[in-house]
Scaffold this active site. Structure first.
Site, PDB file in Angstrom:
ATOM      1  N   LYS A  14      69.925  90.536 -73.742  1.00  0.00           N
ATOM      2  CA  LYS A  14      68.559  91.039 -73.671  1.00  0.00           C
ATOM      3  C   LYS A  14      67.834  90.321 -72.531  1.00  0.00           C
ATOM      4  O   LYS A  14      68.266  89.254 -72.100  1.00  0.00           O
ATOM      5  CB  LYS A  14      67.846  90.883 -75.001  1.00  0.00           C
ATOM      6  CG  LYS A  14      67.794  89.497 -75.542  1.00  0.00           C
ATOM      7  CD  LYS A  14      67.343  89.516 -76.996  1.00  0.00           C
ATOM      8  CE  LYS A  14      67.728  88.230 -77.675  1.00  0.00           C
ATOM      9  NZ  LYS A  14      67.635  88.268 -79.103  1.00  0.00           N
ATOM     10  N   ASP A  65      65.076  85.634 -72.804  1.00  0.00           N
ATOM     11  CA  ASP A  65      65.648  86.934 -73.147  1.00  0.00           C
ATOM     12  C   ASP A  65      64.712  87.785 -74.013  1.00  0.00           C
ATOM     13  O   ASP A  65      65.006  88.948 -74.271  1.00  0.00           O
ATOM     14  CB  ASP A  65      67.053  86.797 -73.783  1.00  0.00           C
ATOM     15  CG  ASP A  65      67.063  85.904 -75.006  1.00  0.00           C
ATOM     16  OD1 ASP A  65      65.992  85.413 -75.394  1.00  0.00           O
ATOM     17  OD2 ASP A  65      68.160  85.717 -75.572  1.00  0.00           O
ATOM     18  N   ARG A  66      63.601  87.202 -74.452  1.00  0.00           N
ATOM     19  CA  ARG A  66      62.648  87.994 -75.244  1.00  0.00           C
ATOM     20  C   ARG A  66      61.351  88.183 -74.482  1.00  0.00           C
ATOM     21  O   ARG A  66      61.077  87.456 -73.525  1.00  0.00           O
ATOM     22  CB  ARG A  66      62.322  87.276 -76.539  1.00  0.00           C
ATOM     23  CG  ARG A  66      63.501  87.085 -77.439  1.00  0.00           C
ATOM     24  CD  ARG A  66      63.021  86.480 -78.711  1.00  0.00           C
ATOM     25  NE  ARG A  66      64.136  86.203 -79.585  1.00  0.00           N
ATOM     26  CZ  ARG A  66      63.996  85.900 -80.862  1.00  0.00           C
ATOM     27  NH1 ARG A  66      62.795  85.822 -81.394  1.00  0.00           N
ATOM     28  NH2 ARG A  66      65.043  85.660 -81.609  1.00  0.00           N
ATOM     29  N   ASP A 119      60.402  83.989 -74.163  1.00  0.00           N
ATOM     30  CA  ASP A 119      60.767  82.878 -75.037  1.00  0.00           C
ATOM     31  C   ASP A 119      61.478  81.768 -74.264  1.00  0.00           C
ATOM     32  O   ASP A 119      61.583  81.819 -73.039  1.00  0.00           O
ATOM     33  CB  ASP A 119      61.648  83.383 -76.189  1.00  0.00           C
ATOM     34  CG  ASP A 119      63.040  83.727 -75.738  1.00  0.00           C
ATOM     35  OD1 ASP A 119      63.201  84.122 -74.561  1.00  0.00           O
ATOM     36  OD2 ASP A 119      63.990  83.608 -76.535  1.00  0.00           O
ATOM     37  N   ASP A 136      64.525  80.811 -73.564  1.00  0.00           N
ATOM     38  CA  ASP A 136      65.601  81.072 -72.603  1.00  0.00           C
ATOM     39  C   ASP A 136      65.425  82.393 -71.861  1.00  0.00           C
ATOM     40  O   ASP A 136      66.327  82.826 -71.139  1.00  0.00           O
ATOM     41  CB  ASP A 136      66.964  81.032 -73.301  1.00  0.00           C
ATOM     42  CG  ASP A 136      67.105  82.094 -74.367  1.00  0.00           C
ATOM     43  OD1 ASP A 136      66.081  82.480 -74.967  1.00  0.00           O
ATOM     44  OD2 ASP A 136      68.233  82.558 -74.597  1.00  0.00           O
ATOM     45  N   SER A 164      62.719  91.515 -82.979  1.00  0.00           N
ATOM     46  CA  SER A 164      62.347  90.144 -82.665  1.00  0.00           C
ATOM     47  C   SER A 164      61.969  89.977 -81.194  1.00  0.00           C
ATOM     48  O   SER A 164      62.180  88.929 -80.620  1.00  0.00           O
ATOM     49  CB  SER A 164      63.490  89.216 -83.038  1.00  0.00           C
ATOM     50  OG  SER A 164      64.693  89.685 -82.449  1.00  0.00           O
ATOM     51  N   SER A 193      67.151  79.102 -77.697  1.00  0.00           N
ATOM     52  CA  SER A 193      66.241  80.232 -77.574  1.00  0.00           C
ATOM     53  C   SER A 193      64.793  79.836 -77.834  1.00  0.00           C
ATOM     54  O   SER A 193      64.234  79.012 -77.138  1.00  0.00           O
ATOM     55  CB  SER A 193      66.697  81.349 -78.508  1.00  0.00           C
ATOM     56  OG  SER A 193      65.968  82.513 -78.252  1.00  0.00           O
ATOM     57  N   HIS A 194      64.211  80.394 -78.895  1.00  0.00           N
ATOM     58  CA  HIS A 194      62.795  80.182 -79.167  1.00  0.00           C
ATOM     59  C   HIS A 194      62.546  78.972 -80.058  1.00  0.00           C
ATOM     60  O   HIS A 194      61.402  78.668 -80.362  1.00  0.00           O
ATOM     61  CB  HIS A 194      62.245  81.430 -79.853  1.00  0.00           C
ATOM     62  CG  HIS A 194      63.089  81.819 -81.028  1.00  0.00           C
ATOM     63  ND1 HIS A 194      64.287  82.480 -80.861  1.00  0.00           N
ATOM     64  CD2 HIS A 194      62.959  81.584 -82.336  1.00  0.00           C
ATOM     65  CE1 HIS A 194      64.840  82.650 -82.045  1.00  0.00           C
ATOM     66  NE2 HIS A 194      64.059  82.115 -82.966  1.00  0.00           N
TER      67      HIS A 194
HETATM   68  C1  G1P Z   1      66.821  85.993 -84.585  1.00  0.00           C
HETATM   69  C2  G1P Z   1      66.282  87.392 -84.510  1.00  0.00           C
HETATM   70  C3  G1P Z   1      67.362  88.337 -84.056  1.00  0.00           C
HETATM   71  C4  G1P Z   1      67.967  87.842 -82.741  1.00  0.00           C
HETATM   72  C5  G1P Z   1      68.391  86.395 -82.865  1.00  0.00           C
HETATM   73  C6  G1P Z   1      68.840  85.815 -81.538  1.00  0.00           C
HETATM   74  O1  G1P Z   1      67.886  85.939 -85.494  1.00  0.00           O
HETATM   75  O2  G1P Z   1      65.756  87.816 -85.750  1.00  0.00           O
HETATM   76  O3  G1P Z   1      66.837  89.624 -83.901  1.00  0.00           O
HETATM   77  O4  G1P Z   1      69.076  88.600 -82.391  1.00  0.00           O
HETATM   78  O5  G1P Z   1      67.304  85.602 -83.333  1.00  0.00           O
HETATM   79  O6  G1P Z   1      67.828  85.817 -80.576  1.00  0.00           O
HETATM   80  P1  G1P Z   1      67.732  85.487 -87.021  1.00  0.00           P
HETATM   81  O7  G1P Z   1      67.031  84.150 -86.990  1.00  0.00           O
HETATM   82  O8  G1P Z   1      66.867  86.513 -87.675  1.00  0.00           O
HETATM   83  O9  G1P Z   1      69.139  85.469 -87.517  1.00  0.00           O
HETATM   84 ZN    ZN Z   2      65.994  83.771 -76.600  1.00  0.00          ZN
END
Ligand code: G1P
Ligand code: ZN
Length: 542
Positions: A376, A281-282, A277, A279, A365, A113-114
């Site tokens: 998402k 999804d954000r 982000d 991948d 997030s 992801s990010h």
């Molecule tokens: C984080 C975000 C959460 C999201 C997740 C996956 O998780 O806070 O909202 O669902 O990434 O993208 P966290 O690192 O807080 O567990």
């Molecule tokens: Zn992501």
């Protein structure tokens, strides 16, 4: 092509967090580490022989290499068809869509992801079900269990596949199909939103910039915003997915998307700014010198959803994760629709989406989604905003300020303390937990504590329970919520979520971080964070 059984030894750390298995690249590169996990996924599933598996990732370092291994293991496990995004690229939402569209058995998405990429960055792998939804908790638990005892996996001797060539080829009884990564997703978006209206918006001089942060969405954004919708040429910036994201931390928020934020606050800022982000999804939405919080964004999508034909007559309810500020609750109350507050993690929305309990959902997030997919979806949310702007002719700022005037403003901020020592963070939370009941009725920094507790959740559809999902402290018109992140790859990250509602119409336009500051002081006092961790200030504030 010969199928072979490869002996291996288990690793004991293949435990899935909030979204799949996420570790440093160096961990994934250990002998058989990835292979063990992939075989453990297949060992946890039944009935996939002859079925279709979708494979793709966010293009980060190790993506292509991992895909070559997964192909060989999937063929040896007798999948009938592997659908792979060209060059191994599929955004998380595009993969989810392909799984459903092509009636696949499931999909494997490679992404952290990010989290930063590159040889010293993170890598991740997650499994999506036939609904294009993240594997539910019971399945990820089984996968982790299987990974602890695995002693062999199946693979095959075959050359690497050329992932750049679109088309089909057969290996034994398996067909490998390389597809354009964008086509299906872009066509789907066209069925949801009024592309003509958005096209006219751009024809009339509406300006935008989009920051793909050198991650997966660049090609999607180029095709959809620039080519299909006529957004200004080259408005998509950092558009090429790079293995290390060009050193960026592809997380669309005020801290990490600084380049975009600076441009949106410059004198010549365009009308609209957005980013996604790693991948895809954000998303983050900015107006000309204006930032929209994720909680407000979800509320605005909810306010206007019935103006979008795809959602007309299909507004069932909305879910937000518990840490997400509750702006949307007031919109839903006015519309007489239910709200669900779920634990963090997209998987908790899946059952609600699948059973039409909700139409939209979102997290603080910077992730929102709807029943159009069980993941998402960043580009979708940005298109949703463009569609609302095209329909109403109102700016980002006007749309947001109108929301505040109508329902009150829920000021909110998420503040993360990254890289804490895990033991110290745990000690702090253990003590906090013991102290929670003693805060009730106390006045702290001018706030009276009305309630405290541990958030527990029962899924209204499946009855599954999720325990200990965070700590809450309710104060007059305000709330502090705390939990440990489940997506980090080392140490501990404490997330503290603040919100405070304001209905006085002359108090709606403060800077949210300043407005929230007295609550931050409450957190510092009740947690003693400095004493336990040596850290006084968070590393990320949004
Ligand atoms: C984080 C975000 C959460 C999201 C997740 C996956 O998780 O806070 O909202 O669902 O990434 O993208 P966290 O690192 O807080 O567990
Ligand atoms: Zn992501």
């Amino acid at each position: 092509m010969e199928i072979c059984t490869i002996k291996t030894q288990p690793y004991t750390d293949q435990v899935c967090g909030t979204s799949g298995l996420r570790k440093k690249v160096s961990v994934f590169k250990q002998p058989n580490y990835l292979e063990n996990f992939v075989q453990s996924i297949f060992n946890s599933l039944t009935g996939f022989e002859g079925q279709t598996l979708v494979i793709g990732g966010d293009g980060r370092y190790f993506n292509a290499q991992a895909i070559q291994s997964i192909i060989k293991i999937a063929i040896a496990n007798q999948f009938g068809r592997l659908i792979i995004g060209q060059n191994g690229i599929l955004s998380t939402p595009a993969a989810s869509h392909l799984i459903v569209k092509r009636k696949a058995f499931g999909g494997i998405i490679l992404s952290a992801s990010h989290n930063p990429g590159g040889p010293n960055g993170d890598f991740g792998i997650k499994y999506d079900t036939a609904q294009g939804a993240p594997a539910p908790q019971n399945l990820t638990d089984i996968i982790s269990e299987k990974s602890k005892t695995i002693d062999h996996y199946w693979s095959c001797n075959m050359p690497d596949i050329d992932l750049s060539k679109i088309g089909e080829q057969s290996f034994g009884t398996t067909i490998i199909e390389i597809v354009d990564s964008i086509d299906d997703y872009a066509q789907y978006m066209e069925t949801i939103f009024d592309f003509d209206a958005i096209r006219s918006l751009f024809q009339n001089g509406f300006t935008m910039i989009y920051d793909a942060m050198n991650a997966v969405t660049g090609p999607y954004a180029k095709r959809i915003f620039e080519e299909m919708l006529g957004a200004p040429k080259n408005c998509v910036q950092n558009a090429n997915p790079l293995p290390d994201f060009g050193g960026l931390h592809p997380e669309p928020n005020l801290t990490y998307a600084k380049e975009l934020v600076d441009k949106m606050y410059a004198p010549d800022a365009p009308d609209f700014g957005a980013a996604s982000d790693g991948d895809g999804d954000r998303y983050m939405i900015l107006g000309n010198r204006f930032f929209v919080s994720p909680a407000d964004s979800l509320a605005i999508l909810t306010e206007y959803a019935d103006k979008i034909p795809f959602y007309q007559g299909k507004m069932y309810g909305v879910a937000r994760s518990m840490p997400t500020a509750n702006a949307v609750d007031y919109v839903l109350k006015a519309k007489n629709l239910p709200v669900y507050a779920t634990p963090t993690g997209w998987k908790f929305f899946s059952s609600l989406l699948e059973t039409q309990k909700i139409t939209l959902c979102g997290e603080e997030s910077f992730g929102s989604g709807s029943f159009h997919l069980c993941e998402k979806d960043g580009i979708w949310a940005i298109l949703f905003w463009l569609n609302i702007i095209a329909l109403t002719g109102k700016s980002v700022q006007t749309l947001t300020e109108e929301l505040w005037k109508k329902y009150g403003r829920v000021y909110n901020s998420t503040q993360s303390y990254e890289g804490l020592d895990s033991e110290q963070a745990k000690n702090m939370l253990d003590v906090l937990e013991q102290n929670l009941p003693s805060f009730i009725g106390k006045e702290i920094n001018g706030f009276i504590v009305t309630e405290t507790g541990i958030f527990e959740y029962t899924d209204p559809v499946t009855g599954e329970q999720a325990h200990r999902q965070g700590y809450y402290i309710l104060l007059d018109n305000a709330r502090i919520f705390m939990r440990l992140s489940g997506t980090g790859s080392s140490g501990a990250t404490l997330r503290v979520y603040y919100m405070k509602r304001e209905t006085n119409s002359t108090e709606l336009t403060h800077d949210s971080l300043t407005y929230i500051e007295p609550l931050v002081e409450v957190f510092k006092q009740i947690s003693n964070i400095y004493m336990f961790t040596g850290r006084a200030e968070p590393s990320v504030r949004t």
